[in-house]
Scaffold this motif. Sequence first.
Motif, PDB file in Angstrom:
ATOM      1  N   ILE A 315       0.853  -1.186   0.000  1.00 23.59           N
ATOM      2  CA  ILE A 315       0.000   0.000   0.000  1.00 23.59           C
ATOM      3  C   ILE A 315       0.891   1.240   0.000  1.00 23.59           C
ATOM      4  CG2 ILE A 315      -2.045  -0.991   1.122  1.00 23.59           C
ATOM      5  CD1 ILE A 315      -0.870   0.125   3.781  1.00 23.59           C
ATOM      6  N   ASN A 316       0.280   2.376  -0.265  1.00 22.28           N
ATOM      7  CA  ASN A 316       1.026   3.638  -0.286  1.00 22.28           C
ATOM      8  C   ASN A 316       2.236   3.577  -1.209  1.00 22.28           C
ATOM      9  OD1 ASN A 316      -0.739   4.725   1.611  1.00 22.28           O
ATOM     10  ND2 ASN A 316       0.484   3.890   3.309  1.00 22.28           N
ATOM     11  N   VAL A 317       2.030   2.915  -2.357  1.00 23.14           N
ATOM     12  CA  VAL A 317       3.111   2.794  -3.332  1.00 23.14           C
ATOM     13  C   VAL A 317       2.551   3.211  -4.686  1.00 23.14           C
ATOM     14  CG1 VAL A 317       4.339   0.960  -2.142  1.00 23.14           C
ATOM     15  CG2 VAL A 317       2.485   0.363  -3.698  1.00 23.14           C
ATOM     16  N   PRO A 318       3.433   3.464  -5.663  1.00 18.98           N
ATOM     17  CA  PRO A 318       2.926   3.818  -6.984  1.00 18.98           C
ATOM     18  C   PRO A 318       1.939   2.755  -7.483  1.00 18.98           C
ATOM     19  CG  PRO A 318       5.283   4.155  -6.883  1.00 18.98           C
ATOM     20  CD  PRO A 318       4.892   3.518  -5.601  1.00 18.98           C
ATOM     21  N   GLU A 319       0.961   3.233  -8.198  1.00 17.00           N
ATOM     22  CA  GLU A 319      -0.110   2.430  -8.782  1.00 17.00           C
ATOM     23  C   GLU A 319       0.328   1.034  -9.238  1.00 17.00           C
ATOM     24  OE1 GLU A 319      -3.245   4.037  -9.391  1.00 17.00           O
ATOM     25  OE2 GLU A 319      -4.002   2.008  -9.803  1.00 17.00           O
ATOM     26  N   LYS A 320       1.420   1.029  -9.952  1.00 16.88           N
ATOM     27  CA  LYS A 320       1.943  -0.189 -10.554  1.00 16.88           C
ATOM     28  C   LYS A 320       2.177  -1.315  -9.544  1.00 16.88           C
ATOM     29  CE  LYS A 320       5.805  -1.575 -13.449  1.00 16.88           C
ATOM     30  NZ  LYS A 320       7.081  -1.157 -14.029  1.00 16.88           N
ATOM     31  N   TYR A 321       2.565  -0.916  -8.325  1.00 17.28           N
ATOM     32  CA  TYR A 321       2.924  -1.926  -7.319  1.00 17.28           C
ATOM     33  C   TYR A 321       1.812  -2.173  -6.317  1.00 17.28           C
ATOM     34  CZ  TYR A 321       7.409  -0.489  -9.220  1.00 17.28           C
ATOM     35  OH  TYR A 321       8.426  -0.178 -10.074  1.00 17.28           O
ATOM     36  N   TYR A 322       0.828  -1.363  -6.331  1.00 13.51           N
ATOM     37  CA  TYR A 322      -0.224  -1.410  -5.332  1.00 13.51           C
ATOM     38  C   TYR A 322      -0.921  -2.781  -5.339  1.00 13.51           C
ATOM     39  CZ  TYR A 322      -4.174  -0.165  -2.426  1.00 13.51           C
ATOM     40  OH  TYR A 322      -5.088  -0.139  -1.407  1.00 13.51           O
ATOM     41  N   GLY A 323      -1.099  -3.362  -4.182  1.00 10.02           N
ATOM     42  CA  GLY A 323      -1.840  -4.622  -4.063  1.00 10.02           C
ATOM     43  C   GLY A 323      -1.024  -5.866  -4.322  1.00 10.02           C
ATOM     44  N   LEU A 324       0.212  -5.694  -4.768  1.00 11.94           N
ATOM     45  CA  LEU A 324       1.050  -6.881  -4.953  1.00 11.94           C
ATOM     46  C   LEU A 324       1.441  -7.436  -3.582  1.00 11.94           C
ATOM     47  CD1 LEU A 324       3.569  -5.677  -7.723  1.00 11.94           C
ATOM     48  CD2 LEU A 324       1.450  -6.988  -8.027  1.00 11.94           C
ATOM     49  N   THR A 325       1.738  -8.732  -3.544  1.00 13.02           N
ATOM     50  CA  THR A 325       2.309  -9.258  -2.301  1.00 13.02           C
ATOM     51  C   THR A 325       3.753  -8.784  -2.219  1.00 13.02           C
ATOM     52  OG1 THR A 325       3.186 -11.269  -3.297  1.00 13.02           O
ATOM     53  CG2 THR A 325       0.912 -11.355  -2.527  1.00 13.02           C
ATOM     54  N   THR A 326       4.335  -8.915  -1.055  1.00 10.79           N
ATOM     55  CA  THR A 326       5.719  -8.439  -0.905  1.00 10.79           C
ATOM     56  C   THR A 326       6.644  -9.172  -1.868  1.00 10.79           C
ATOM     57  OG1 THR A 326       5.961  -9.978   0.942  1.00 10.79           O
ATOM     58  CG2 THR A 326       5.514  -7.682   1.493  1.00 10.79           C
ATOM     59  N   ALA A 327       6.412 -10.467  -2.047  1.00  6.60           N
ATOM     60  CA  ALA A 327       7.288 -11.247  -2.922  1.00  6.60           C
ATOM     61  C   ALA A 327       7.146 -10.795  -4.377  1.00  6.60           C
ATOM     62  CB  ALA A 327       6.972 -12.729  -2.791  1.00  6.60           C
ATOM     63  N   GLU A 328       5.913 -10.600  -4.803  1.00  6.90           N
ATOM     64  CA  GLU A 328       5.673 -10.136  -6.178  1.00  6.90           C
ATOM     65  C   GLU A 328       6.288  -8.763  -6.397  1.00  6.90           C
ATOM     66  OE1 GLU A 328       1.291 -12.306  -6.555  1.00  6.90           O
ATOM     67  OE2 GLU A 328       1.446 -10.161  -6.099  1.00  6.90           O
ATOM     68  N   CYS A 329       6.101  -7.932  -5.397  1.00 12.45           N
ATOM     69  CA  CYS A 329       6.591  -6.573  -5.496  1.00 12.45           C
ATOM     70  C   CYS A 329       8.111  -6.554  -5.603  1.00 12.45           C
ATOM     71  CB  CYS A 329       6.111  -5.770  -4.303  1.00 12.45           C
ATOM     72  SG  CYS A 329       6.621  -4.046  -4.355  1.00 12.45           S
TER      73      CYS A 329
END
Length: 902
Positions: A315-329
Amino acid sequence: MKFASSYEPGEYESDIYGAWEASDIFAPSTPTVPVDNDSDGKDDRDNKNTYSIVMPPPNANGNLHIGHGLTIALEDSLTRYYRLKGKSTWYIPGADHAGFETWVVYERNLEKQGHTRFEYDRNELYARVWDFVAEQRGNMELQLRALGASCSWNDLTFTLDENVIDRVYTTFEKMWNDGMIYRGEKLVNFCPKHQTAFADIEVEHKDEKGTLWDIAYTYDGGEIIVSTTRPETLFGDAAVAVNPEDKRYKDLIGKTVHLPLTNKEIPIIADEHADPEYGTGAVKITPAHDFDDFEVGERHNLERIKVIAENGTMINVPEKYYGLTTAECRKQVLKDLKAADLFRGEKQLVHSVAHCYKCGTVLEPMLKEQWFVDVEKLASVAIKHLEKNEIKFHPANKQKVLINYLKNLKDWNISRQIPWGIAIPMFRRITDAATDEPDWIFDRRTHLKEIEVAGVKYVRDEDTFDTWFSSSHWPIVCTNWTEDNFNPYYPLNVMETGADILFAWVARMIMMGLYVTGEVPFKEVYLHGLVLDAHGQKMSKSKGNVINPMDLVAKYGSDAFRLGILRGRSAGMNQAFSEQSVISGRNLCNKLWNISRLVQSIVDETPEDALSRSVFGDGPNMERPSPVTTGARERSEKDASLASYETLNMGEDWICREINDCLKQVESSMKNYRFAEAVEVLYQTIWDKYADWFLESQKIFKNTGLLKQTLETILIALHPFAPFVTEAIWQNLSWTDGFIATAKWPNKLKFDPISAAEFESLISVVSEVRGTLQALPGTNNAKKYSLLYGNDSLVEDNLLLIRTLTKVPAINALDGHPRGLRLALANHELYLDVPEKVVTEYKDALTEKILSVGRELDALNARMANPNYVERAPEHLVKETKDQIKEKESLISRLKSQLELI
RNA sequence: GGAUCCAUAGCUCAGUUGGCUAGAGCGUACGAUUCACAUUCGUAAGGUCGCAGGUUCGAGCCCUGCUGGAUCCACCA
């Protein structure tokens, strides 16, 4: 026949436990509630005769494991010992709601049924788990009975009982009023799977392989490279830190850098936390997601940017990364960094990572508002009392270890986000209320979601207490301690538990006991170590080496298990355990059974002695002949000291002396919590002394008064460790009365010490005869050769006994010349009547014997040759050495003359 | 990084202010057995007490260092 030829525990144990329980003999004799007979307003009870111990509550919905088996063996031995010693013993059983453990099991069940916790509200979940636990609980309690725990069942305390919750709320309120409770936004270890925070102590650190990535943070005219194992958290970076002493970066301090993949600028700050030796010496600071960075952030007043939500997504990240799990991110960030040419390399490393001790999930440091206890005052008071040695520790070194821990204790997070537990009694003001009302108020009405106080509405905090917060009250709640009354059972005499929870539990009980009652909660602490498998390996399901105590109880009996697990065990140590030691225990039970069987059969030969009353039901094995009416004995018969006997020969004096020594050693072992030693000395005394020497001699003498008295004594002495077999025997013997479990610890036996000492000589004579017979060529020597004795009153007076014990066919006085083989005894003239040829064949053995005695003699002479020894060693030792030299010399000269004859 | 514990017989362990020839159980070997118990009885073999120093008349025990093993706490960008 009342005594079958072997002891079958399965036929007795449950009947015996049932009879004990039906007679309510485990309740303490001193009342547990205030008593004021003379109405003077004062409690009439005193604590001189009390003995109190609480059971660390086993998980109510689980089965007992090997550690519980050890726990019960230790605690129940203490309890039974002090009960026999005449104390008003109160062994208080418990059951643990086991907040998190039980919750995990329950949630797993929910998931299996296709549900999740989020479908229900907290109260409903609580009610459902309550039913679940209630269903399971009886199981654990039956297992405690099978282990023989002599606890006071009416006083069983469940960790969610009303009085427990009341007491916890009272303490919490006091702390709140004392300003020791605060709500803080701090980093806590959070399990994304279980959605709850943990205390530091519940976190399991494991070494893991990981990757350290180097990332370039750019600024005008250059870049600074930081190393990180968690690139996905860079969105939460609030600064880059360098060490103030680090010359490489001196000029950059105060400048800003561009945070990759964003439009943000963050400052470069100077902080000791950055280690110039590690990586590039520059480190990214993420106050909301790292414990060290949190502290750096506090020092530099940095923003805490939370970029990972409690469900583990970004959360609180650029749109592109929002909602990813930590591993995906992480994957995406690394890819994008490479694309942006900001990736500067990677290397492998091993670092320790925090895991959930239950599910193994990697814990996320998470910024959360939680309730904390300021532990400074609690810890310092505890340290003060510990340093005054108010609690005796076994093993002793744990006192120091505990003090050291308390000195470094950090504030205690007591909030848990699990429905199954004691609700935290705090309510938050609903925001639109008047602003001068407090944000949070204490209130006991936790069954309500919402309350209204003075016209203002408050809503309950949904969190529950850390279970250690409530269990730290265990000695207080189990003994029903109150502010108003004297309590003869508090402090406890001893707290027995696992060394692994010294910090989590023992430390907290001490702090809480002092805070609530002003007294330490127990006078002594006994900590047991882990029970390892036969090869010293930790038991674990994955290794498949788990031993289930109930299997062993079923196979060998409860007593065998208890004796087995206590053997070779000492305080605080992780020690191996194997079925073999249980088998030894089983054998001892059977030996004792057969000893009793023999004694009873001798007693039965004297019919007027056979009389007793049964205290117990009519089970097939519990029947006995109808009472005979002659000379009815009083109940005092069970007081071993009053039974009458006379010693009529030296073996009888000797066994009295040995039993007295045994009792003395058991008493001192128990005082020092040396359970293994107590069991060992009982084992030796019963088997090697009572059975092998005394009973063998009683096959001739049959002193029924003494047989009864001594048997009772050893039965009572073994009872704390082997309660079932001793009770089964007690109930089967014709002359005993009542329960052995409530018998009186025996007094010392009277005997003639000179006569007792002489029996030792007889033992050495018999042993020498046996040893020599075995060493002679040929088999069955004992039947072949008889004994000849010279001028020897010990032998002459005990012909029948020696013949019985050695099994030689005859013992005759020497007529005229010595012949045969002279035995290697310094003070006795004894020959084995063997032919010349055999003596000759024995020559080598004789030579070897002379040499070995010679070596011993040399060592003794060397000692005496040292003038410093003669001068400085205590007189009795010097005298002893002289005596030994004399004895060895005489033995050697006899052996030599024998050799010359050959 | 800080701390604690452990190392003694083939295995599991005792050995409490330093003091007799270092003990036990199991295992091993040999022998016994109508007589309470084969879940029995007897006998024996098996140890440089982790290594190296030191203190002492005397060290398994006390001191120092080392080696090996275990555990706990903290930390590891």
